[in-house]
Design an enzyme around this catalytic site. Structure first.
Site, mmCIF file in Angstrom:
data_model
loop_
_atom_site.group_PDB
_atom_site.id
_atom_site.type_symbol
_atom_site.label_atom_id
_atom_site.label_comp_id
_atom_site.label_asym_id
_atom_site.label_seq_id
_atom_site.Cartn_x
_atom_site.Cartn_y
_atom_site.Cartn_z
ATOM 1 N N ARG A 101 9.512 5.357 6.304
ATOM 2 C CA ARG A 101 8.423 5.365 5.330
ATOM 3 C C ARG A 101 7.812 3.995 5.147
ATOM 4 O O ARG A 101 8.493 2.976 5.205
ATOM 5 C CB ARG A 101 8.951 5.843 3.984
ATOM 6 C CG ARG A 101 7.884 5.915 2.904
ATOM 7 C CD ARG A 101 8.447 6.408 1.601
ATOM 8 N NE ARG A 101 8.816 5.274 0.757
ATOM 9 C CZ ARG A 101 9.252 5.409 -0.493
ATOM 10 N NH1 ARG A 101 9.395 6.604 -1.034
ATOM 11 N NH2 ARG A 101 9.563 4.354 -1.194
ATOM 12 N N CYS A 103 5.279 2.322 2.071
ATOM 13 C CA CYS A 103 4.725 2.603 0.749
ATOM 14 C C CYS A 103 4.051 1.324 0.265
ATOM 15 O O CYS A 103 4.712 0.289 0.122
ATOM 16 C CB CYS A 103 5.812 3.044 -0.220
ATOM 17 S SG CYS A 103 5.174 3.547 -1.834
#
Length: 123
Positions: A101, A103
């Site tokens: 991920r 972010c």
């Protein structure tokens, strides 16, 4: 390459597809917290908006023949990095396989939203 389209996730608000399948991967466009049943943003805090975004991602993946457990990468955009902890509290309930991920906080998200998520998943 195949285009994925479903009424269970918000329609594209520009010249793009909700998702594409290429080989054995699904690439979703960024999802914002629009309720596909009403076309409105009905949640106004980060928790509610994150939940709606995750439901939209889930609907796209299911329409493509995939699932949240097959997500290999997510890219997440927050309007305010101070929302990171509350965002993670909802995110972890949907992305149980802990995909790779990114972010980041961004200046603006379409329609004044607080969160946007796009994913890549296996079929």
């Amino acid at each position: 390459m195949k285009t994925v389209s479903t009424t269970n996730a918000p329609a594209a608000i520009g010249p793009y597809s909700q998702a594409k399948i290429c080989g054995n991967l699904v690439f979703t466009s960024g999802q914002i917290p629009v309720n596909p049943a009403t076309g409105n943003i009905e949640e106004f805090d980060i928790v509610g908006q994150t939940r709606q975004v995750c439901e939209n991602v889930k609907a796209l993946l299911e329409a493509a023949g995939s699932s949240m457990s097959k997500v290999v990468k997510s890219v997440c955009f927050l309007a305010d990095i101070a929302d990171f902890t509350d965002f993670n509290d909802v995110y972890k309930d949907y992305f149980t396989s802990s995909p790779a991920r990114s972010c980041v906080a961004v200046k603006d998200i379409p329609k004044g939203c607080l969160v946007e998520i796009e994913v890549i998943a296996e079929l």
